[in-house]
Design an enzyme around this catalytic site. Sequence first.
Site, PDB file in Angstrom:
ATOM      1  N   GLU A   1      18.792  34.099 -48.951  1.00  9.99           N
ATOM      2  CA  GLU A   1      18.207  36.332 -48.595  1.00  9.99           C
ATOM      3  C   GLU A   1      19.984  36.564 -48.840  1.00  9.99           C
ATOM      4  OE1 GLU A   1      13.352  36.534 -47.427  1.00  9.99           O
ATOM      5  OE2 GLU A   1      15.568  36.396 -46.060  1.00  9.99           O
TER       6      GLU A   1
ATOM      7  N   GLU B   1       9.966  29.663 -46.544  1.00 10.86           N
ATOM      8  CA  GLU B   1       8.916  30.312 -45.502  1.00 10.86           C
ATOM      9  C   GLU B   1       7.587  30.025 -45.090  1.00 10.86           C
ATOM     10  OE1 GLU B   1      12.665  32.597 -45.316  1.00 10.86           O
ATOM     11  OE2 GLU B   1      11.061  31.586 -47.529  1.00 10.86           O
TER      12      GLU B   1
END
Length: 257
Positions: free
Chosen positions: A108, A128
């Site tokens: 990210e 995640e």
Amino acid sequence: MTRNIRVERRGAVLEVTLDRPKANAIDMATSREMGETFLAFRDDPELRVAIVTAAGEKFFCPGWDLKAGEAADADYGPGGFAGLQELPRLNKPVIAAVNGICCGGGLELAMSADIILAADHATFALPEIRSGTVADAASVKLPKRIPYHIAMELLLTGRWFDTSEALGWGLINRAVPSADLMTQARAMADQLASGPPLVFAALKEIVREAEDMKFQDAMNRITRSQFETVERLYTSEDQKEGALAFAENRDPVWKGR
């Protein structure tokens, strides 16, 4: 030098190196340091381009430091997580030089840059899901960057992929030998630093603000100079210099005003 990052000014280029052994994971203090650094970069008229990279050759960044025992919803500092992805009015180019494993919040972070160069041994993932959490920023950004079905596969499975896949999807700009990564990143940064900063600022604001607009609405705002950076550009010395240099068949001298 700060505690978890190294910051170096090289002319108009700022290099920010994440340096937090062993894996360059980001805890709250590191995120705040990065946020303050990128905020200062944004507001410094002498700086035109930033490079974000990391120490070592194994890890770029695995994202949030789960071992730090800190609440994941605490104050990340200016710019949100890692200082870039929510920093408002950042109208200067940022290059990510990915030197190794780049996953979770690290990916990210890389996607928050405008240009991504990666060492050819770098690997990527959004794992995640395996820890029962959501890759929130990636869930917003990734389906807009690469084909929807590929983005959903990566988000839903958390699987690893290499630079050849990332390059094929257009997620990164270039895969280069590890030894050449910073050389190429610096060459690109120098090229951008010699360019027209007011034009770059206008481009970044237009791209950012127009993302969720209808085409004609965005065009109307541009032609009516309703973007602050566009208005500044078209009333600037640089705009006049650009036209004059073109007429005189010479390189323009950009002053950023």
